[in-house]
Write a protein that holds these residues in place. Structure first.
Motif: not given
Length: 540
Positions: A14, A7, A10, A2, A18, A5, A42
């Motif tokens: 989102e 990790s 998020r 996504s 992922d 950003k 996301g």
């Protein structure tokens, strides 16, 4: 992933997307709403393709068709309340037919659950409702649980008998920080038989002279191994609806329903019956509900579901394992046998075919003509007369090329959206939606979804002016038919309104060229056959 950003920045919505991508999800089917928009934050920046149906039931059926042709879970995103209840029919079909499906829904904010405050789309207890038939339903109340919940969902769908799994995410959890989420795919753990069980099974096989193998949908991924087993035992192989295409053109195949007298005779005369990945359910084994399926001598069941192994008909030997694992381990333990298998299979095939009515044989021959025109076709059926006929007897060259909703749960309206899902999952192969004029009207709007998705689907409409199968049944029961003549629209005109080329056949001789022409076009098209007005469509 996504966007760009970090990790830990998020949101839950989102990170959930992922995690789906990390588990191999390439397509989701859904209709966005205010209760899922944070999931779409996301989705927009991910590698996952989104397909929009016209109804959430269509999202579920699309996920079903996609899962059947790819072997991967079909994923649906739906809103809380009506979005989810609209999807329940599709989830129930998936449960009955052992199709892996992940349905992710919204639900109202955490402090409102069970409070009955009259919130938009509120249900008294959404998760409890889903737990009554889904393999699992989980409410994600803590962002820290996200990775474990997704891993559990994929483990359930991949480790035992597949079916629908539900995850609901409260609207106030979706935008929360997800924290550090490890994007690792889930590796399912699948059962396999122990050495003592395999030796016992090998002894049964070596002591038999008239073996028969029954194959269900759980066996289709082990085609080569099953062929080797059948040859070693010299055993005819009876193929249920979802197993058609195994042992293609092989002299040991019996592509006839075990509800037919000829197949039952073959099974009854066997001194060993091995059932591979089959539920032994009524819609395959007792379609006419006559209770005449024979008692079985030396009955062996091999299934991935322990609970299923405990159900009737009870096995003399129940083996908890994947079909692939058992057959691969069993083959080296067997000595080749001579059981007159090819002659027994040939006799069963011929007797099954000759026992069908002229009407049913004509409808099967129409299906055969579809595969003759388009040998690589996938036919996705609804509950309509030619589909019932094909489920009774159909000899095809490739597994997973014939499936429908006329088994198991039996939901009308399945065919059109499931065919779209199949076309998305198997690009390059022509997909035929074989549907009746009655069932088609359950999901007629999905023609627009097919256009939007560019799905290579040929909608083949079998028009018999209503619910002919139910009308016939009423007459057989001495009931004056009522409610079986819903008027049909002008299907060609509706197809044209959606931008689809459409053709009504005057003669069945036109079907092959019409299919070939439709397969050459990009996107969907429609062909209509009328049971009485199209010459050659009926034996009557």
């Amino acid at each position: 992933m996504s966007g760009t950003k970090p990790s830990q920045a998020r949101t839950v919505g989102e990170a959930l997307i992922d995690l789906l991508a990390a588990n191999g999800v390439e397509v989701v089917f859904g209709i966005p709403g205010v209760h899922t928009v944070e999931l779409y934050r996301g989705l927009a920046g991910s590698t996952i393709r989104h397909i929009t149906p016209r109804h959430e039931q269509g999202a579920g059926f699309m996920a079903d068709g996609y899962a059947r042709v790819t072997g991967k879970p079909g994923v649906a995103l739906v809103i809380t309340g009506p979005g989810l209840t609209n999807t329940i029919t599709a989830m129930a079909q998936a449960r009955q037919d052992s199709v892996p499906m992940l349905v992710i829904s919204g639900v109202n904010r955490r402090n409102s659950l069970g409070q009955g405050r009259g919130l938009l789309h509120e249900l008294p207890d959404q998760s409890a409702m889903m737990k009554s038939f889904a393999l699992a339903s989980h409410t994600l109340v803590d962002p820290a649980e996200l990775s474990a919940v997704i891993a559990q969902a994929f483990a359930i769908m991949g480790s035992s008998r597949p079916g629908p799994v539900h995850i609901e995410v409260p609207t106030d959890v979706m935008p929360l920080p997800a924290g550090d989420v490890a994007l690792r795919p889930t590796v399912p753990a699948r059962p396999g038989a122990d050495a003592a069980t395999l030796e016992r099974l090998a002894a049964l096989c070596d002591g038999a002279t008239r073996s028969v193998i029954l194959c269900g949908g759980g066996a289709v991924s082990a085609g080569a191994a099953i062929t080797a087993l059948a040859e070693k035992l010299d055993a005819p192989v009876v193929l249920t609806t979802n197993a058609r295409g195994l042992l293609a053109r092989h002299p040991l195949r019996v592509p006839a329903s075990p509800s037919l007298a000829a197949a039952r005779t073959l099974i009854a005369e066997a001194d060993l019956v091995i059932a591979l990945g089959t539920e032994m359910g009524q819609t395959d084994y007792d379609m006419y509900a006559d209770g005449a399926f024979p008692a079985l001598m030396n009955f062996v069941r091999i299934d991935i579901d322990a609970l299923q192994l405990s159900r009737a008909p009870r096995a003399d030997l129940a083996v908890l394992s994947t079909v692939e694992a058992v057959v691969a381990a069993l083959l080296p333990r067997l000595t080749a046998r001579i059981g007159n298998g090819a002659a027994r299979a040939k006799s069963a095939r011929e007797a099954a075919w000759n026992g069908l009515s002229a009407k049913i044989r004509t409808e099967i021959e129409i299906i055969d003509s579809i595969y003759l025109a388009l040998p690589d076709a996938i036919i996705v059926g609804d509950s309509t007369q030619p589909v019932y006929a094909g489920n009774l007897y159909l000899d095809i060259d490739r597994p997973l090329s014939w499936f429908n909703a006329a088994t198991g749960f039996g939901a009308l309206g399945y065919g059109p959206p499931a065919a779209i899902g199949a076309a998305i999952g198997a690009p390059g192969r022509p997909v035929i939606c074989l549907t009746g004029d009655g069932g088609f009207q359950f999901s007629l709007a999905e023609l627009g979804s097919a256009v939007d998705a560019g799905a290579q689907v040929i909608f083949l409409v079998w028009n018999n002016d209503g619910y002919q199968e139910i009308e016939n049944y009423m007459l057989e029961c001495g009931i004056e038919p009522e409610g079986v003549k819903p008027s049909a629209p002008d299907f060609a005109a509706i197809a044209g309104a959606f931008g689809l080329p459409a053709l009504r056949l005057a003669d069945m001789a036109e079907l092959g060229p019409a299919l070939a022409a439709a397969a050459e076009r990009k996107g969907p098209s429609l062909i209509e056959i009328h049971q009485t007005r199209t010459r050659g469509a009926s034996a009557n």
